[in-house]
Design an enzyme around this catalytic site. Structure first.
Site, PDB file in Angstrom:
ATOM      1  N   GLY A  64       0.836  -1.197   0.000  1.00  0.00           N
ATOM      2  CA  GLY A  64       0.000   0.000   0.000  1.00  0.00           C
ATOM      3  C   GLY A  64       0.864   1.238   0.000  1.00  0.00           C
ATOM      4  O   GLY A  64       2.016   1.214   0.435  1.00  0.00           O
ATOM      5  N   PHE A  68       2.675  10.228   2.040  1.00  0.00           N
ATOM      6  CA  PHE A  68       4.016  10.346   2.595  1.00  0.00           C
ATOM      7  C   PHE A  68       4.482   9.058   3.258  1.00  0.00           C
ATOM      8  O   PHE A  68       5.442   9.057   4.030  1.00  0.00           O
ATOM      9  CB  PHE A  68       4.071  11.510   3.607  1.00  0.00           C
ATOM     10  CG  PHE A  68       3.127  11.366   4.773  1.00  0.00           C
ATOM     11  CD1 PHE A  68       3.524  10.752   5.941  1.00  0.00           C
ATOM     12  CD2 PHE A  68       1.838  11.863   4.688  1.00  0.00           C
ATOM     13  CE1 PHE A  68       2.669  10.622   7.003  1.00  0.00           C
ATOM     14  CE2 PHE A  68       0.973  11.742   5.755  1.00  0.00           C
ATOM     15  CZ  PHE A  68       1.373  11.122   6.926  1.00  0.00           C
ATOM     16  N   VAL A  71       3.233   0.900   2.957  1.00  0.00           N
ATOM     17  CA  VAL A  71       3.070  -0.226   3.868  1.00  0.00           C
ATOM     18  C   VAL A  71       3.773  -1.446   3.294  1.00  0.00           C
ATOM     19  O   VAL A  71       3.606  -1.776   2.107  1.00  0.00           O
ATOM     20  CB  VAL A  71       1.576  -0.533   4.109  1.00  0.00           C
ATOM     21  CG1 VAL A  71       1.411  -1.732   5.039  1.00  0.00           C
ATOM     22  CG2 VAL A  71       0.874   0.692   4.686  1.00  0.00           C
ATOM     23  N   LYS A  86       4.652   0.489   8.581  1.00  0.00           N
ATOM     24  CA  LYS A  86       4.277   1.740   7.946  1.00  0.00           C
ATOM     25  C   LYS A  86       5.549   2.567   7.836  1.00  0.00           C
ATOM     26  O   LYS A  86       6.053   3.111   8.819  1.00  0.00           O
ATOM     27  CB  LYS A  86       3.223   2.487   8.763  1.00  0.00           C
ATOM     28  CG  LYS A  86       2.800   3.795   8.104  1.00  0.00           C
ATOM     29  CD  LYS A  86       1.703   4.500   8.889  1.00  0.00           C
ATOM     30  CE  LYS A  86       1.295   5.790   8.206  1.00  0.00           C
ATOM     31  NZ  LYS A  86       0.204   6.484   8.937  1.00  0.00           N
ATOM     32  N   ASP A 180      -9.187  11.084   8.999  1.00  0.00           N
ATOM     33  CA  ASP A 180      -9.161  10.453   7.677  1.00  0.00           C
ATOM     34  C   ASP A 180      -9.875   9.100   7.703  1.00  0.00           C
ATOM     35  O   ASP A 180      -9.341   8.095   7.233  1.00  0.00           O
ATOM     36  CB  ASP A 180      -7.726  10.277   7.176  1.00  0.00           C
ATOM     37  CG  ASP A 180      -7.669   9.990   5.672  1.00  0.00           C
ATOM     38  OD1 ASP A 180      -8.671  10.275   4.971  1.00  0.00           O
ATOM     39  OD2 ASP A 180      -6.650   9.476   5.187  1.00  0.00           O
TER      40      ASP A 180
END
Length: 386
Positions: A64, A68, A71, A86, A180
């Site tokens: 993913g 910025f 993953v 991450k 988010d």
């Protein structure tokens, strides 16, 4: 209710299986979330500092990618479990360093409480000037669930998932605003229906002294109107996002699929009308920023301003019944898929409770929009069980 799609044309008629992969405008670094030292506490000494040698990290492309960060799957030798990293691509960018340190600070705080709706966090390490935050590997997010297994999402399953999200937010909102929430940031175990809320990279601390007035926060389909109108926002932006997600789980289509901010404003007004400046209760700031935004969207007589992109676009004229009637029609079209036809005595009751939830959330005045805790007291979440 009869299952006759041809007789029903909701405001956003049709279900588009081709979801926009990017719901946010194209952005450069200047549009990334602003961070300063007053926005988050310093990373304290209790951080779980790990070492790259603790992990097996495969070479190659990750699973993913964000604005910025990206993953990467891997293995934690110490805890003997699969994890994801991450990777925050900080390099020499001080702003991204602050974002990484802010998320570490948030996860350290969450870790003390071991909340069931937050993904397990195992610490972080630095490598080649990038931060790697280590989390449990989770298999599926809500977008993957409803696109890959649409038959799984009965009405009861959708309510159960949304209830868990709200329970998670009652915990999260003691400390931060997520900022988010979208289907991609809510993971789920398909067998147990257990959800985990992820990605706190854009989150803001509740006790921050900074006034929250950003044009760009939250992915566009899930962006609350107070953001669009340059008003101060709070935890209620997450509640707006959750209602959008609930709609999307039910009907496999976004309720407010704006192609840009102007289009999003127009689509929202079809459901809940054109707002008044007084709907935005900013007692601590001047109204000039809000009024400036109004002038971008509306004429003095409260009609839409058209530009080259929107001049020929037709918008449904607002009526106070638009929201309830349109959602009722969506339910009618999807009655069988949601399993409501199996319980004819309860179907209408469930639909009315769902509409009551949407109407309570989809309003401009955030002082009237319910908190996560208040949402859980609504009939929809008190009376609908697995």
């Amino acid at each position: 209710m009869g299952h006759n799609a041809s007789s029903c044309e909701p405001i956003l008629s049709g279900f588009n299986p081709k979801r926009f992969k990017s719901m946010s405008p194209e952005v450069d670094e200047s549009m990334s979330p602003e961070v300063d030292e007053s926005m988050s506490p310093e990373v304290d000494e209790s951080n779980l500092v790990r070492y790259k040698g603790d992990f097996d990290i495969p070479e190659g492309k990750g699973i993913g990618e964000g604005m910025f960060s990206n993953v990467i799957k891997g293995y934690d030798r110490k805890n003997e479990n699969e994890v994801v990293f991450k990777k925050v691509n900080t390099k020499n960018n001080s702003r991204y360093v602050q974002l990484a340190e802010k998320e570490i600070s948030i996860m350290n705080k969450f870790r003390k409480y071991k909340n069931t709706y937050i993904n397990n966090y195992y610490g972080y390490f630095l490598h080649d000037r990038d931060y790697y935050l280590v989390y449990d590997k989770l298999d599926m997010n809500l977008y993957e669930l409803y696109t890959g297994y649409p038959d799984y999402l009965t009405f009861i399953a959708c309510v159960n998932i949304t209830r868990q999200c709200l329970e998670g937010l009652t915990f999260i909102h003691q400390f931060v605003i997520h900022c988010d929430l979208k289907p991609e940031n809510i993971m789920i175990d398909k067998e147990t229906q257990q959800i985990k809320i992820i990605d706190f990279g854009s989150s803001e601390f509740i006790d921050s002294k900074k006034k929250r007035i950003y044009d760009y926060v939250v992915s566009r389909y899930y962006r609350a109107p107070e953001i669009l109108y340059n008003s101060i926002y709070d935890q209620k932006i997450d509640i707006w996002s959750i209602a959008c997600i609930f709609f999307e789980l039910l009907f496999k289509s976004a309720i407010f699929p704006g192609k840009n901010s102007r289009d999003l404003v127009f689509i929202i007004t079809q459901y809940i009308g054109i707002p008044k400046v007084s709907d935005f209760n900013d007692n601590t700031i001047a109204k000039s920023g809000i009024i400036e935004k109004f002038r971008l969207y509306f004429n003095d007589d409260n009609t839409f301003i058209r530009d080259r992109k929107t001049r020929d676009k037709k918008y449904v004229e607002y009526d106070e019944t638009n929201l309830s009637e349109s959602i009722s029609q969506y339910f009618e079209i999807n009655e069988q898929e949601l399993g409501l036809d199996k319980y004819p005595d309860n179907g209408e009751y469930d639909i009315n409770n769902s509409i009551a939830f949407f109407k309570s959330v989809f309003q401009y005045d955030i002082t009237k929009r319910p908190s996560a805790e208040e949402c859980l007291k609504l009939e929809l979440f008190r009376t609908t069980f697995i």
